[in-house]
Scaffold this motif. Structure first.
Motif, PDB file in Angstrom:
ATOM      1  N   ILE A 187       0.850  -1.182   0.000  1.00  0.00           N
ATOM      2  CA  ILE A 187       0.000   0.000   0.000  1.00  0.00           C
ATOM      3  C   ILE A 187       0.888   1.235   0.000  1.00  0.00           C
ATOM      4  CG2 ILE A 187      -1.791   1.253   1.256  1.00  0.00           C
ATOM      5  CD1 ILE A 187      -2.612  -1.416   2.449  1.00  0.00           C
ATOM      6  N   LYS A 188       0.627   2.135  -0.937  1.00  0.00           N
ATOM      7  CA  LYS A 188       1.486   3.296  -1.091  1.00  0.00           C
ATOM      8  C   LYS A 188       0.917   4.555  -0.449  1.00  0.00           C
ATOM      9  CE  LYS A 188       3.616   1.638  -5.316  1.00  0.00           C
ATOM     10  NZ  LYS A 188       3.058   0.354  -5.433  1.00  0.00           N
ATOM     11  N   THR A 189      -0.391   4.676  -0.344  1.00  0.00           N
ATOM     12  CA  THR A 189      -1.012   5.884   0.178  1.00  0.00           C
ATOM     13  C   THR A 189      -0.994   5.875   1.705  1.00  0.00           C
ATOM     14  OG1 THR A 189      -2.483   5.832  -1.716  1.00  0.00           O
ATOM     15  CG2 THR A 189      -3.074   7.302   0.049  1.00  0.00           C
ATOM     16  N   LYS A 190      -0.580   6.985   2.295  1.00  0.00           N
ATOM     17  CA  LYS A 190      -0.459   7.079   3.753  1.00  0.00           C
ATOM     18  C   LYS A 190      -1.809   6.902   4.444  1.00  0.00           C
ATOM     19  CE  LYS A 190       0.825  10.286   7.370  1.00  0.00           C
ATOM     20  NZ  LYS A 190       1.226  11.648   7.691  1.00  0.00           N
TER      21      LYS A 190
ATOM     22  N   VAL B  21      -5.845   0.844   7.143  1.00  0.00           N
ATOM     23  CA  VAL B  21      -5.662  -0.608   7.188  1.00  0.00           C
ATOM     24  C   VAL B  21      -5.109  -1.041   8.543  1.00  0.00           C
ATOM     25  CG1 VAL B  21      -4.290  -2.506   6.224  1.00  0.00           C
ATOM     26  CG2 VAL B  21      -5.491  -0.944   4.712  1.00  0.00           C
ATOM     27  N   SER B  22      -4.164  -0.289   9.090  1.00  0.00           N
ATOM     28  CA  SER B  22      -3.625  -0.668  10.398  1.00  0.00           C
ATOM     29  C   SER B  22      -4.693  -0.540  11.481  1.00  0.00           C
ATOM     30  CB  SER B  22      -2.386   0.156  10.744  1.00  0.00           C
ATOM     31  OG  SER B  22      -2.717   1.511  10.870  1.00  0.00           O
ATOM     32  N   ALA B  23      -5.567   0.479  11.379  1.00  0.00           N
ATOM     33  CA  ALA B  23      -6.661   0.618  12.344  1.00  0.00           C
ATOM     34  C   ALA B  23      -7.676  -0.511  12.196  1.00  0.00           C
ATOM     35  CB  ALA B  23      -7.354   1.964  12.171  1.00  0.00           C
ATOM     36  N   LEU B  24      -7.923  -0.938  10.970  1.00  0.00           N
ATOM     37  CA  LEU B  24      -8.850  -2.061  10.733  1.00  0.00           C
ATOM     38  C   LEU B  24      -8.301  -3.348  11.325  1.00  0.00           C
ATOM     39  CD1 LEU B  24      -9.853  -1.264   7.050  1.00  0.00           C
ATOM     40  CD2 LEU B  24     -11.371  -1.190   9.035  1.00  0.00           C
ATOM     41  N   GLU B  25      -7.003  -3.591  11.121  1.00  0.00           N
ATOM     42  CA  GLU B  25      -6.395  -4.804  11.666  1.00  0.00           C
ATOM     43  C   GLU B  25      -6.370  -4.767  13.189  1.00  0.00           C
ATOM     44  OE1 GLU B  25      -2.648  -5.035   9.636  1.00  0.00           O
ATOM     45  OE2 GLU B  25      -3.507  -6.347   8.109  1.00  0.00           O
ATOM     46  N   THR B  26      -6.144  -3.590  13.768  1.00  0.00           N
ATOM     47  CA  THR B  26      -6.163  -3.454  15.223  1.00  0.00           C
ATOM     48  C   THR B  26      -7.544  -3.753  15.777  1.00  0.00           C
ATOM     49  OG1 THR B  26      -4.438  -1.786  15.077  1.00  0.00           O
ATOM     50  CG2 THR B  26      -5.672  -1.870  17.124  1.00  0.00           C
TER      51      THR B  26
END
Length: 78
Positions: A8-11, A17-22
């Motif tokens: 994934i390139k967009t900040k 995505v990291s919040a979804l995985e958390t």
């Protein structure tokens, strides 16, 4: 799939995505058009969104609305 393995390139998308995985949701990238696929393993509900979808404020709000149907209830700025 671990977040480090996703390309994934967009900040903004990386933060989302990291919040979804958390939050305990399963996040994968589809082959081909590289859409983000979000699955709630408990309810088996699925949401797709494209990596170019966060171009404006309305699109970001629509994505967050769809993610609430899957079970993502965190406040995140897009």
């Amino acid at each position: 799939m671990l977040f480090a393995q996703l390309n994934i390139k967009t900040k903004e998308i990386r933060e989302l995505v990291s919040a979804l995985e958390t939050a305990g949701l399963t996040v994968t990238i589809t082959p081909g058009k590289h859409h983000v696929k979000v699955v709630n393993p408990e309810t088996r509900k699925v949401v797709f969104f494209g990596p170019q979808s966060l171009g404006d404020r309305r699109a970001g709000k629509n994505i967050l609305r769809d993610l609430k149907h899957v079970g993502f209830n965190q406040d995140i700025k897009l």
